[in-house]
Design an enzyme around this catalytic site. Sequence first.
Site, short mmCIF file in Angstrom:
data_model
loop_
_atom_site.label_atom_id
_atom_site.label_comp_id
_atom_site.label_asym_id
_atom_site.label_seq_id
_atom_site.Cartn_x
_atom_site.Cartn_y
_atom_site.Cartn_z
N ASN A 45 -11.85 -27.30 -46.00
CA ASN A 45 -13.14 -26.65 -46.30
C ASN A 45 -13.84 -27.24 -47.52
O ASN A 45 -14.45 -26.50 -48.31
CB ASN A 45 -12.95 -25.14 -46.49
CG ASN A 45 -12.39 -24.47 -45.26
OD1 ASN A 45 -11.24 -24.06 -45.24
ND2 ASN A 45 -13.19 -24.38 -44.21
N LYS A 130 -2.65 -30.22 -37.63
CA LYS A 130 -3.50 -31.29 -38.16
C LYS A 130 -2.95 -31.82 -39.48
O LYS A 130 -2.86 -33.03 -39.70
CB LYS A 130 -4.92 -30.77 -38.36
CG LYS A 130 -5.88 -31.83 -38.93
CD LYS A 130 -6.47 -31.36 -40.22
CE LYS A 130 -7.40 -32.39 -40.82
NZ LYS A 130 -7.97 -31.97 -42.12
#
Length: 223
Positions: A45, A130
């Site tokens: 983020n 991921k």
Amino acid sequence: MEWTRPRKRRVRAIRDRLRETYGRPVNRPHGHPIAELVRTVLSQNTSDTNRDVAYERLRARFPTWEEVRDAPPGDVIDAIRPGGLANTKAPRIQAILAQLGDPPDLDWLADAPREEALAFLTGLPGVGPKTAACVLIFSFGCHEIPVDTHVYRVGKRLGLFRERASFAEAHDEIRRMVDPEDGYEVHINLIRHGRALCRPTPRCPECPLRRLCPYGRARLGAG
């Protein structure tokens, strides 16, 4: 498996078009899995620039991973603040380091079976497929294709996995279709394509993949 052969040929065609557009990136594994793991946590983020600033501040303030692990949480939060979400990321990084032994070590992953390595990494606090894939591909050159938002968006539009696939499912599907020697190249060029043309509002008329892309063909046909 037999059913994958046409899909593999299609993925090779996508690889070739992207290579013509963005070049052929070469992976140079750096062999520092803890550094990669922490950098990937910091990247969540935020931008690459902010991640890098946060990482450099962290390492300048705490030169060893033991020091990061044992520091007062507030000091780690302060060090990584430029990366955003510091109140969440700092305790997560410290919790991860606490599970990596004393001194913290992940070098054994280089020789571990893939499933064992992935299971260990995804068992760490806040580490998903991921992040685990990033550690393995960038640290050791393993055949992984981390699926971030760019890879997911482009892959979905290209029909490389089903519409509502999870990120973990998308990772497994793309990895199955891409030749091992092409994994890093496809990963990087899908990201480049997602940033340059296949954006949330895509520039389909300029796209070198438009003839290979069901989404692009439908969109251009409707335009």
